[in-house]
Design an enzyme around this catalytic site. Sequence first.
Site, PDB file in Angstrom:
ATOM      1  N   GLY A  40       0.834  -1.206   0.000  1.00 25.18           N
ATOM      2  CA  GLY A  40       0.000   0.000   0.000  1.00 25.18           C
ATOM      3  C   GLY A  40       0.859   1.243   0.000  1.00 25.18           C
ATOM      4  N   GLY A  42      -0.695   4.472  -0.179  1.00 28.11           N
ATOM      5  CA  GLY A  42      -1.536   5.638   0.096  1.00 28.11           C
ATOM      6  C   GLY A  42      -0.790   6.500   1.107  1.00 28.11           C
ATOM      7  N   LEU A  43      -1.530   7.317   1.832  1.00 23.21           N
ATOM      8  CA  LEU A  43      -0.838   8.193   2.784  1.00 23.21           C
ATOM      9  C   LEU A  43      -0.112   7.400   3.857  1.00 23.21           C
ATOM     10  CD1 LEU A  43      -3.250  11.206   3.058  1.00 23.21           C
ATOM     11  CD2 LEU A  43      -0.910  11.174   2.202  1.00 23.21           C
ATOM     12  N   GLY A  45       0.952   3.992   3.783  1.00 26.25           N
ATOM     13  CA  GLY A  45       2.056   3.209   3.224  1.00 26.25           C
ATOM     14  C   GLY A  45       3.106   4.081   2.555  1.00 26.25           C
ATOM     15  N   SER A 284     -17.580  17.067   0.999  1.00 25.81           N
ATOM     16  CA  SER A 284     -16.755  17.132   2.210  1.00 25.81           C
ATOM     17  C   SER A 284     -17.467  17.715   3.426  1.00 25.81           C
ATOM     18  CB  SER A 284     -15.522  17.982   1.921  1.00 25.81           C
ATOM     19  OG  SER A 284     -14.894  18.334   3.128  1.00 25.81           O
ATOM     20  N   ARG A 337     -20.167  12.944  12.791  1.00 24.97           N
ATOM     21  CA  ARG A 337     -20.831  12.355  11.626  1.00 24.97           C
ATOM     22  C   ARG A 337     -21.913  11.349  11.985  1.00 24.97           C
ATOM     23  NH1 ARG A 337     -15.335  11.642   8.011  1.00 24.97           N
ATOM     24  NH2 ARG A 337     -15.117  13.865   7.654  1.00 24.97           N
ATOM     25  N   HIS A 429     -18.573   5.377   4.382  1.00 23.05           N
ATOM     26  CA  HIS A 429     -17.439   6.229   4.075  1.00 23.05           C
ATOM     27  C   HIS A 429     -16.108   5.727   4.611  1.00 23.05           C
ATOM     28  CE1 HIS A 429     -15.364   9.972   3.278  1.00 23.05           C
ATOM     29  NE2 HIS A 429     -15.064  10.107   4.538  1.00 23.05           N
ATOM     30  N   ARG A 463     -15.126   8.000  13.669  1.00 23.60           N
ATOM     31  CA  ARG A 463     -13.970   8.855  13.380  1.00 23.60           C
ATOM     32  C   ARG A 463     -14.429  10.288  13.204  1.00 23.60           C
ATOM     33  NH1 ARG A 463     -11.525  10.934   8.636  1.00 23.60           N
ATOM     34  NH2 ARG A 463     -13.055   9.869   7.336  1.00 23.60           N
ATOM     35  N   LEU A 469      -6.481  11.203   7.897  1.00 27.10           N
ATOM     36  CA  LEU A 469      -5.226  11.630   7.273  1.00 27.10           C
ATOM     37  C   LEU A 469      -4.175  11.803   8.362  1.00 27.10           C
ATOM     38  CD1 LEU A 469      -6.523  14.243   4.653  1.00 27.10           C
ATOM     39  CD2 LEU A 469      -6.218  11.782   4.402  1.00 27.10           C
TER      40      LEU A 469
HETATM   41  C1  FAD Z   1     -14.107  10.628  -0.508  1.00 29.64           C
HETATM   42  C2  FAD Z   1     -13.301  10.586   0.756  1.00 29.64           C
HETATM   43  C3  FAD Z   1     -12.857  11.767   1.324  1.00 29.64           C
HETATM   44  C4  FAD Z   1     -12.100  11.742   2.495  1.00 29.64           C
HETATM   45  N1  FAD Z   1     -11.687  12.909   3.046  1.00 29.64           N
HETATM   46  C5  FAD Z   1     -10.953  12.878   4.180  1.00 29.64           C
HETATM   47  C6  FAD Z   1     -10.491  14.076   4.770  1.00 29.64           C
HETATM   48  O1  FAD Z   1     -10.747  15.176   4.289  1.00 29.64           O
HETATM   49  N2  FAD Z   1      -9.759  13.996   5.903  1.00 29.64           N
HETATM   50  C7  FAD Z   1      -9.439  12.798   6.481  1.00 29.64           C
HETATM   51  O2  FAD Z   1      -8.760  12.784   7.501  1.00 29.64           O
HETATM   52  N3  FAD Z   1      -9.846  11.640   5.911  1.00 29.64           N
HETATM   53  C8  FAD Z   1     -10.581  11.650   4.791  1.00 29.64           C
HETATM   54  N4  FAD Z   1     -11.005  10.474   4.240  1.00 29.64           N
HETATM   55  C9  FAD Z   1     -10.479   9.208   4.758  1.00 29.64           C
HETATM   56  C10 FAD Z   1      -9.052   9.002   4.241  1.00 29.64           C
HETATM   57  O3  FAD Z   1      -8.950   9.472   2.931  1.00 29.64           O
HETATM   58  C11 FAD Z   1      -8.613   7.554   4.255  1.00 29.64           C
HETATM   59  O4  FAD Z   1      -8.929   6.958   5.471  1.00 29.64           O
HETATM   60  C12 FAD Z   1      -7.110   7.462   4.070  1.00 29.64           C
HETATM   61  O5  FAD Z   1      -6.705   8.188   2.940  1.00 29.64           O
HETATM   62  C13 FAD Z   1      -6.667   6.018   3.945  1.00 29.64           C
HETATM   63  O6  FAD Z   1      -5.289   6.009   3.676  1.00 29.64           O
HETATM   64  P1  FAD Z   1      -4.495   4.648   3.637  1.00 29.64           P
HETATM   65  O7  FAD Z   1      -3.092   4.985   3.258  1.00 29.64           O
HETATM   66  O8  FAD Z   1      -4.710   3.902   4.900  1.00 29.64           O
HETATM   67  O9  FAD Z   1      -5.200   3.794   2.489  1.00 29.64           O
HETATM   68  P2  FAD Z   1      -5.454   4.094   0.849  1.00 29.64           P
HETATM   69  O10 FAD Z   1      -5.189   5.484   0.556  1.00 29.64           O
HETATM   70  O11 FAD Z   1      -6.751   3.482   0.619  1.00 29.64           O
HETATM   71  O12 FAD Z   1      -4.316   3.273   0.224  1.00 29.64           O
HETATM   72  C14 FAD Z   1      -4.371   1.879   0.136  1.00 29.64           C
HETATM   73  C15 FAD Z   1      -3.161   1.410  -0.609  1.00 29.64           C
HETATM   74  O13 FAD Z   1      -3.068   0.004  -0.490  1.00 29.64           O
HETATM   75  C16 FAD Z   1      -2.882  -0.588  -1.758  1.00 29.64           C
HETATM   76  N5  FAD Z   1      -3.436  -1.928  -1.677  1.00 29.64           N
HETATM   77  C17 FAD Z   1      -4.618  -2.311  -1.147  1.00 29.64           C
HETATM   78  N6  FAD Z   1      -4.725  -3.647  -1.189  1.00 29.64           N
HETATM   79  C18 FAD Z   1      -3.594  -4.101  -1.762  1.00 29.64           C
HETATM   80  C19 FAD Z   1      -3.113  -5.398  -2.093  1.00 29.64           C
HETATM   81  N7  FAD Z   1      -3.802  -6.503  -1.810  1.00 29.64           N
HETATM   82  N8  FAD Z   1      -1.917  -5.495  -2.708  1.00 29.64           N
HETATM   83  C20 FAD Z   1      -1.188  -4.388  -3.005  1.00 29.64           C
HETATM   84  N9  FAD Z   1      -1.583  -3.146  -2.693  1.00 29.64           N
HETATM   85  C21 FAD Z   1      -2.774  -3.017  -2.085  1.00 29.64           C
HETATM   86  C22 FAD Z   1      -3.544   0.347  -2.733  1.00 29.64           C
HETATM   87  O14 FAD Z   1      -3.024   0.161  -4.007  1.00 29.64           O
HETATM   88  C23 FAD Z   1      -3.179   1.703  -2.106  1.00 29.64           C
HETATM   89  O15 FAD Z   1      -1.882   2.057  -2.509  1.00 29.64           O
HETATM   90  C24 FAD Z   1     -11.791  10.503   3.089  1.00 29.64           C
HETATM   91  C25 FAD Z   1     -12.249   9.316   2.535  1.00 29.64           C
HETATM   92  C26 FAD Z   1     -13.035   9.367   1.396  1.00 29.64           C
HETATM   93  C27 FAD Z   1     -13.620   8.095   0.871  1.00 29.64           C
END
Ligand code: FAD
Length: 666
Positions: A40, A42-43, A45, A284, A337, A429, A463, A469
């Site tokens: 992963g 995302g933010l 990983g 948002s 929420r 969400h 949450r 984030l």
């Molecule tokens: C529309 C929306 C708006 C939001 N706005 C906010 C906000 O304003 N403020 C806030 O604090 N939070 C917000 N959130 C929540 C927040 O965005 C998420 O909780 C957060 O970004 C999750 O980050 P993460 O790195 O944990 O996962 P993600 O960003 O979901 O990253 C997951 C990663 O894992 C990888 N992955 C998954 N499974 C596998 C696998 N089996 N093999 C290889 N790679 C894999 C994906 O490719 C990706 O790189 C929002 C959520 C949504 C849905």
Amino acid sequence: MALDSKIPNGPVADKWTNYKDHINLVNPANKRNLDIIVVGTGLAGGSAAATLAELGYNVKAFCFQDSPRRAHSIAAQGGINAAKNYKGDGDSVYRLFYDTVKGGDYRAREANVYRLAEVSANIIDQCVAQGVPLAREYGGLLDNRSFGGTLVSRTFYAQGQTGQQLLLGAYSAMNRQIGRGKVKMYNRHEMLDLVIVDGKARGIIARNLITGEIERHSAHAVVIGSGGYGNVFFLSTNAMGSNATAAWKIHKKGAFFANPCYTQIHPTCIPVSGDHQSKLTLMSESLRNDGRIWVPAKLEDAKAIREGKKKATDLAESERDYFLERRYPAFGNLVPRDVASRAAKERCDAGFGVNKTGEAVYLDFAAAIKRYGTEEAYVKGLDANDVALVTKLGTAIVKSKYGNLFQMYLKIVDEDPYVTPMMIYPAVHYTMGGTWVDYNLMTTIPGCFSIGESNFSDHGANRLGASALMQGLADGYFVLPYTIGDYLAPDIKMGEISTDLPEFVEAEKNVKDQIERFINNKGTHSVDYFHKKLGKIMWDKVGMARNAKGLSEAIEEIAALREEFYKDVKVPGSANEFNQELEKATRVADFLELGELFAKDALHRNESCGGHFREEYQTEEGEALRDDENFAYVAAWEYKGKPSDAVLHKEALNYENIKLVQRSYK
Ligand SMILES: Cc1cc2nc3c(=O)[nH]c(=O)nc-3n(C[C@H](O)[C@H](O)[C@H](O)COP(=O)(O)OP(=O)(O)OC[C@H]3O[C@@H](n4cnc5c(N)ncnc54)[C@H](O)[C@@H]3O)c2cc1C
């Protein structure tokens, strides 16, 4: 197995500092001998991979998208919390800690939340140093806005694109390490199993999604940052690719899964428009700073609006019910929420909904446009009684704050939200549940860590906005880099781990067998057919309001659907090519198990707390009624062959710094 959360001793404010002072460290030269897999980018990983590589570890990072920049984190809109007290409005580390614990309805681990609040300020400094363009005030200082469940302004933001800007920051930090050869990036790779050697996580099996090749990857530790599982509901605000497979696969290998039923239903989403929809769109929470939520006060007006005989703007102030302001005068439109979502559902269930399906309420900016416009007219020395001018000036201010969100709404709904109130309704969400981790962010599998939304997180049963984030980046930039070193210190002389070990051979075989089974199944229905059915069961019986009867039915229905899925799913194409139906099949197979555990968890928790609302347990006013005596614990489930056999372990939650009281936002 007894759960040990490994919370350090001492006062809550000193725990993290003392912990850091006494853990094992790995010297810089030895870090070069250690490999870490990060699933992963995302933010959570992405920040972890960048930091671990900067420290000197060899990182292998995986994501299923074609670029880390497409992780779901990029969709985050509203902002990120930090206890900087830039507004001088009384914020502090303690208040952020307090708000987060209270917002989570007292179902979070105090020590972790305090640490989160403590490092929150560092996150902002780190991101600014990276060049993340957070919004600034006229004088150049970083700006803040308010989010639900708080009485201060502590949310940093970049218009409605905060996640995008933060992710670009983390991504550039990671890219620097890719350029140095310290991070090896595996795009379009999906982890399909964890490899455990001598009781420790030592690698993964991944599928190259372009060629279909099954690959073995080894490391001294594995970090899962794979996001949340909201898509178990089929319709959610998550990216369509978001899935639970990585988290579920480690669960099946021994990682306990905590609080699966804690799901967040976000109050401000664009309402569902029909059966063929595959995605829901968030508006948002930041909009609740300025938008006022209402429904018609009279049933006949609501009916007339639904039938297209009246418009929202036809109703005078006295004919509107600003139900959040009425019920929660202290927090008004900025209640958390879970509270806002239930209040909207209550009004719609009572017949006051304003769209054709009766499942929508208004989010209205007219008052904000007027307020901003009047102020601007004064500032510019113009006529503050000129309605057209005030509207023009106010619209420009609202546009500068939320322009991209208004544009999105206009494109999807084809109505101009500057003129007509937006229509919104709650939607799935965020998932507060996830893999259980101790204070070190390690799961119950030694060497397997979980960060960001994929772990059961610091948010308890609900949450607060702008906290995910914060948590993902706290885990990746500031917590894991310490805790993983403590774990890895004994492994410095171990050398590279061979992928020829029998454990890798066996895990690879299991993955290949599952794929072959899907490809050779001569079923009649698409994967989506089953996913939609699962989503409907989840929304109807395990959604915003749950009861024992519905949950028991859901458990049986999901188990039956899973059986039907294996018998009748049709996966076209072959295993050795880019095959998105196959990708979906492996993900939905896991959702079909997770959904059942989710319902089982909701059924066992005979109380209401945060996002988990059991109809049997509510106050006379319809608020969530907790049972602290019997349920002040984290429910961590151990896999035993199938979801129905999962065994419950309890981590008692000890509130030493915050008094447990029924939540109120009045
Ligand atoms: C529309 C929306 C708006 C939001 N706005 C906010 C906000 O304003 N403020 C806030 O604090 N939070 C917000 N959130 C929540 C927040 O965005 C998420 O909780 C957060 O970004 C999750 O980050 P993460 O790195 O944990 O996962 P993600 O960003 O979901 O990253 C997951 C990663 O894992 C990888 N992955 C998954 N499974 C596998 C696998 N089996 N093999 C290889 N790679 C894999 C994906 O490719 C990706 O790189 C929002 C959520 C949504 C849905």
